[in-house]
Write a protein that holds these residues in place. Structure first.
Motif, short mmCIF file in Angstrom:
data_model
loop_
_atom_site.label_atom_id
_atom_site.label_comp_id
_atom_site.label_asym_id
_atom_site.label_seq_id
_atom_site.Cartn_x
_atom_site.Cartn_y
_atom_site.Cartn_z
N ARG A 227 0.81 -1.21 0.00
CA ARG A 227 0.00 0.00 0.00
C ARG A 227 0.84 1.26 0.00
O ARG A 227 0.36 2.32 -0.41
CB ARG A 227 -0.93 0.01 1.22
N ARG A 231 -0.12 4.95 -5.55
CA ARG A 231 -1.28 4.37 -6.21
C ARG A 231 -1.20 4.51 -7.72
O ARG A 231 -1.63 3.62 -8.46
CB ARG A 231 -2.56 5.04 -5.67
N GLY A 252 -7.45 -9.01 -2.98
CA GLY A 252 -8.91 -8.89 -3.07
C GLY A 252 -9.56 -9.86 -4.02
O GLY A 252 -10.77 -9.81 -4.19
N GLU A 258 -2.58 -12.17 -2.05
CA GLU A 258 -2.43 -10.91 -1.34
C GLU A 258 -1.00 -10.38 -1.39
O GLU A 258 -0.80 -9.19 -1.13
CB GLU A 258 -2.87 -11.08 0.12
N ASP A 278 -7.55 -5.47 -6.59
CA ASP A 278 -7.98 -4.25 -5.90
C ASP A 278 -6.76 -3.45 -5.47
O ASP A 278 -5.91 -3.95 -4.72
CB ASP A 278 -8.82 -4.60 -4.67
N TRP A 280 -5.51 -1.04 -3.21
CA TRP A 280 -5.93 -0.44 -1.95
C TRP A 280 -5.28 0.94 -1.78
O TRP A 280 -4.22 1.23 -2.32
CB TRP A 280 -5.54 -1.33 -0.77
N ASP A 281 -5.97 1.77 -0.96
CA ASP A 281 -5.43 3.09 -0.65
C ASP A 281 -4.20 2.97 0.24
O ASP A 281 -3.98 1.96 0.92
CB ASP A 281 -6.49 3.96 0.04
#
Length: 368
Positions: A227, A231, A252, A258, A278, A280-281
């Motif tokens: 993370r 992004r 996700g 993961e 996904d 993620w933020d």
């Protein structure tokens, strides 16, 4: 004058002894037997063979080998000849001609030497296998895969095109160069998600690659599942892989991806594709220790009373500052610490009533 041989013999042998007569008779008998043969040979001749023509090839006399001495091995010509092997066993099988993919994946694109086909166990493996060691960029720079990946030629071509066309320009936009590809897994004869008895994974078909990240020349890396990675970089990689590969699984998706990104080129009906990742933020840099203060413009809270169905509105009251409360002075604190509170006497437990024994009634109690 005619006379017979017998008369002549008797006339010649007259007056001789018996032994001499027998000897002369034997000689005359031999002459009589040989006379017809001599007459036949003189009257007819036996035909002889014609002389050999001059243009005829010369006749080679057979070579006479010397006699074998005791203790010596027999000559090669005398040894029994070995049975001739079939043509299929005598010559090794020729390798199949290179495929169109193998011809297109040249040294100018990738360092991917061919390896023998993998057959089994079960349905694992496949044809046209290569060991992808590095991808060669257009400027002749090599981006190695660490460790090298075992996969089919078609999968190696897809990985090489992805690195050359998308990931190298991404590193250039960041002001650096692509240094290395972190290979998490390639060929592995196993079921999906390493579950025993599950359907064969694309890793078992040598048709998949798991990637953790990309290392850059400036010492940084693009960790695809972290993370803290910007992004924008992760989204750029997401759009790139989902365009080039038919299956993309990441955080996700199913709980098994993961910490890495799964890529493969599995063929499905209707060119169906799967892209489940996904982004993620980013985690907050400072974790909040206490809940935030309720703002003044927030609506009043509704507090439930004892009876069900009734609600009471509690007005928001400003919190009293800690300095407004009376603080205890130091002498009072010292007196409170010096004088302990008197102990209260503990109540004594009540004595338990004693039980009386009941005496048995005597039949003579009326005499009392």
């Amino acid at each position: 004058m005619k006379f017979s041989a017998g008369k002549a013999a008797r006339k010649w042998t007259f007056g001789l002894s018996g032994c001499d007569q027998r000897t002369i008779g034997a000689v005359l008998a031999l002459l009589l037997v040989a006379a017809p043969a001599q007459a036949y040979l003189t009257t007819s001749r036996v035909p002889l063979p014609k002389p050999r023509p001059a243009e005829a090839p010369a006749i080679e006399a057979p070579a006479i080998e010397p006699a074998q001495k005791p203790g010596e091995e027999p000559a090669k010509s005398e040894q029994p000849a070995e049975p001739e092997k079939p043509a299929a066993e005598a010559r090794p099988p020729e390798p199949p001609p290179p495929s169109a993919c193998r011809l297109a994946l040249t040294d100018a694109i990738a360092v991917a030497p061919s390896i023998p086909d993998i057959k089994g166990p079960g349905a694992c493996g496949g044809p046209d296998m290569v060991r992808l060691e590095a991808v060669v960029l257009p400027d002749k720079t090599r981006v190695p895969l660490k460790p090298a990946g075992t996969m089919r030629c078609a999968m190696a071509t897809a990985v090489a095109e992805w690195i050359r066309a998308d990931m190298a320009p991404l590193a250039t936009n960041l002001g650096t160069k692509l240094l290395e590809l972190d290979n998490f897994d390639s060929f592995d004869c196993r079921g999906r998600n390493r579950v025993v008895g599950a359907k064969l994974s694309e890793h078992g078909r040598a048709n998949a690659l798991d990637v953790r990240g990309l290392k850059l020349a400036n010492g940084r890396s693009i960790a695809l599942t972290e993370r803290n990675t910007p992004r924008e970089q992760r989204e750029a990689v997401l759009h790139s892989v989902c365009t080039r590969f038919t299956t993309v699984l990441g955080p996700g998706s199913d709980g098994y991806h993961e910490d890495h990104i799964h890529l493969d080129i599995a063929e499905r009906r209707g060119n169906y594709r799967i892209c489940q990742w996904d982004v993620w933020d980013e985690w907050p840099r400072i974790a909040p220790l206490m809940p935030a203060v309720r703002p003044d413009e927030a609506p009043p809270r509704e507090v439930a009373e004892g009876k069900p169905g009734e609600k009471k509105t509690e007005e928001a009251k400003p919190a009293e500052p800690a300095a407004a409360q009376p603080a205890a002075t130091e002498p009072e604190l010292e007196a409170a610490e010096a004088e302990p509170a008197p102990e209260q006497p503990k109540p004594k437990p009540k004595p338990k009533p004693k039980k009386r024994r009941t005496q048995p009634t005597s039949p003579f109690s009326f005499l009392r």
